[in-house]
Design a protein around this motif. Structure first.
Motif, mmCIF file in Angstrom:
data_model
loop_
_atom_site.group_PDB
_atom_site.id
_atom_site.type_symbol
_atom_site.label_atom_id
_atom_site.label_comp_id
_atom_site.label_asym_id
_atom_site.label_seq_id
_atom_site.Cartn_x
_atom_site.Cartn_y
_atom_site.Cartn_z
ATOM 1 N N PRO A 22 0.766 -1.250 -0.016
ATOM 2 C CA PRO A 22 0.033 0.163 0.077
ATOM 3 C C PRO A 22 0.864 1.161 -0.077
ATOM 4 O O PRO A 22 0.420 2.232 -0.578
ATOM 5 C CB PRO A 22 -0.721 -0.012 1.236
ATOM 6 C CG PRO A 22 -0.716 -1.506 1.692
ATOM 7 C CD PRO A 22 0.518 -2.097 1.026
ATOM 8 N N VAL A 25 2.099 1.850 -3.683
ATOM 9 C CA VAL A 25 0.910 2.046 -4.402
ATOM 10 C C VAL A 25 0.613 3.626 -4.353
ATOM 11 O O VAL A 25 0.426 4.181 -5.364
ATOM 12 C CB VAL A 25 -0.374 1.187 -4.185
ATOM 13 C CG1 VAL A 25 -1.516 1.691 -4.573
ATOM 14 C CG2 VAL A 25 -0.331 -0.412 -4.574
ATOM 15 N N ASN A 26 0.416 4.012 -3.303
ATOM 16 C CA ASN A 26 0.211 5.424 -2.959
ATOM 17 C C ASN A 26 1.290 6.421 -3.346
ATOM 18 O O ASN A 26 1.336 7.466 -3.881
ATOM 19 C CB ASN A 26 -0.478 5.545 -1.507
ATOM 20 C CG ASN A 26 -1.757 5.146 -1.407
ATOM 21 O OD1 ASN A 26 -2.671 5.462 -2.083
ATOM 22 N ND2 ASN A 26 -1.807 3.995 -0.591
ATOM 23 N N TRP A 29 1.135 6.476 -7.145
ATOM 24 C CA TRP A 29 0.043 7.269 -7.662
ATOM 25 C C TRP A 29 0.490 8.701 -7.237
ATOM 26 O O TRP A 29 0.148 9.591 -8.177
ATOM 27 C CB TRP A 29 -1.281 6.716 -6.849
ATOM 28 C CG TRP A 29 -2.378 7.647 -7.324
ATOM 29 C CD1 TRP A 29 -3.100 7.583 -8.444
ATOM 30 C CD2 TRP A 29 -2.801 8.991 -6.757
ATOM 31 N NE1 TRP A 29 -4.131 8.408 -8.454
ATOM 32 C CE2 TRP A 29 -3.808 9.436 -7.462
ATOM 33 C CE3 TRP A 29 -2.131 9.532 -5.671
ATOM 34 C CZ2 TRP A 29 -4.434 10.560 -7.068
ATOM 35 C CZ3 TRP A 29 -2.982 10.790 -5.247
ATOM 36 C CH2 TRP A 29 -4.038 11.246 -6.029
ATOM 37 N N PHE A 30 0.853 9.154 -6.152
ATOM 38 C CA PHE A 30 1.217 10.458 -5.960
ATOM 39 C C PHE A 30 2.226 10.974 -7.124
ATOM 40 O O PHE A 30 2.166 12.162 -7.820
ATOM 41 C CB PHE A 30 1.723 10.635 -4.672
ATOM 42 C CG PHE A 30 2.448 12.077 -4.369
ATOM 43 C CD1 PHE A 30 1.571 13.127 -4.195
ATOM 44 C CD2 PHE A 30 3.699 12.301 -4.452
ATOM 45 C CE1 PHE A 30 2.074 14.543 -4.038
ATOM 46 C CE2 PHE A 30 4.108 13.616 -4.342
ATOM 47 C CZ PHE A 30 3.401 14.465 -4.114
ATOM 48 N N THR A 45 4.715 1.532 -10.311
ATOM 49 C CA THR A 45 3.450 0.986 -10.603
ATOM 50 C C THR A 45 3.750 -0.393 -11.157
ATOM 51 O O THR A 45 3.097 -1.373 -10.788
ATOM 52 C CB THR A 45 2.688 1.872 -11.596
ATOM 53 O OG1 THR A 45 2.307 2.941 -11.152
ATOM 54 C CG2 THR A 45 1.289 0.885 -11.898
ATOM 55 N N TRP A 85 -7.191 8.607 -11.399
ATOM 56 C CA TRP A 85 -7.796 8.455 -10.371
ATOM 57 C C TRP A 85 -8.384 6.962 -10.268
ATOM 58 O O TRP A 85 -8.598 6.377 -9.014
ATOM 59 C CB TRP A 85 -9.111 9.262 -10.205
ATOM 60 C CG TRP A 85 -10.118 9.321 -11.282
ATOM 61 C CD1 TRP A 85 -10.143 9.788 -12.444
ATOM 62 C CD2 TRP A 85 -11.193 8.298 -11.320
ATOM 63 N NE1 TRP A 85 -11.175 9.457 -13.261
ATOM 64 C CE2 TRP A 85 -11.837 8.389 -12.747
ATOM 65 C CE3 TRP A 85 -11.657 7.265 -10.667
ATOM 66 C CZ2 TRP A 85 -13.119 7.682 -13.296
ATOM 67 C CZ3 TRP A 85 -12.658 6.386 -10.882
ATOM 68 C CH2 TRP A 85 -13.425 6.826 -12.244
ATOM 69 N N TRP A 88 -5.507 4.779 -8.543
ATOM 70 C CA TRP A 88 -5.428 4.866 -7.137
ATOM 71 C C TRP A 88 -6.604 3.917 -6.480
ATOM 72 O O TRP A 88 -6.326 3.407 -5.640
ATOM 73 C CB TRP A 88 -5.713 6.333 -6.740
ATOM 74 C CG TRP A 88 -5.709 6.604 -5.473
ATOM 75 C CD1 TRP A 88 -4.573 6.757 -4.616
ATOM 76 C CD2 TRP A 88 -6.686 6.572 -4.381
ATOM 77 N NE1 TRP A 88 -5.006 6.725 -3.347
ATOM 78 C CE2 TRP A 88 -6.214 6.904 -3.158
ATOM 79 C CE3 TRP A 88 -8.175 6.569 -4.685
ATOM 80 C CZ2 TRP A 88 -7.085 6.949 -2.183
ATOM 81 C CZ3 TRP A 88 -8.985 6.736 -3.233
ATOM 82 C CH2 TRP A 88 -8.617 7.073 -2.376
ATOM 83 N N ASN A 92 -5.691 0.709 -4.402
ATOM 84 C CA ASN A 92 -6.112 0.470 -2.742
ATOM 85 C C ASN A 92 -7.043 -0.654 -2.513
ATOM 86 O O ASN A 92 -6.944 -1.120 -1.600
ATOM 87 C CB ASN A 92 -6.476 1.880 -2.494
ATOM 88 C CG ASN A 92 -5.427 2.651 -2.223
ATOM 89 O OD1 ASN A 92 -4.446 2.609 -1.158
ATOM 90 N ND2 ASN A 92 -5.016 3.702 -3.063
#
Length: 125
Positions: A22, A25-26, A29-30, A45, A85, A88, A92
């Motif tokens: 996680p 992943v975040n 994404w950021f 990714t 979006w 993301w 998640n």
């Protein structure tokens, strides 16, 4: 795959993969959402399945990778309108499923498709 590598991957998942995925992943994404750091975000990714379970990263030659891809313009428009979006949310949900025994197979499948959800990147695998 031999039993030893399966054991190592299982131990990795239990000790590191379930909580590190996680975070990666975040972060990916950021970085992707900043656009300036998009290439680094895409690299992260693509490494999500490796972080989850030490799965070998995909590698293909450029001509092979280009076959069957949508044009860069289509992929860019998709990313701007949907991919940033949806990826993301997708990642998640997959990260949540990965911490449940029942959801782990679906999470693994979802993480393997994350590049396509992000930018319509097609791959064989």
């Amino acid at each position: 795959m031999n039993d030893r590598s399966l054991l190592a991957r299982a131990l990795w998942f239990l000790l590191v993969g379930w909580w590190a995925t996680p975070l990666v992943v975040n972060l990916a994404w950021f970085l992707t959402a900043t656009v300036v750091l998009l290439p680094l975000g895409i690299k992260l990714t693509n490494l999500v399945p490796t972080v989850l379970s030490l799965k070998e990263p995909r590698s293909r030659s450029e001509p092979e990778a280009a076959r069957g891809q949508h044009s860069l313009l289509v992929r860019a428009v998709y990313f701007v309108l949907v991919g940033w979006w949806l990826s993301w949310l997708w990642a998640n949900v997959a990260a949540f499923l990965a911490v449940t025994i029942v959801g782990l197979p679906l999470a693994y499948w979802m993480f393997n498709r994350l590049p396509h959800v992000t930018s319509l990147y097609r791959f064989d695998g």
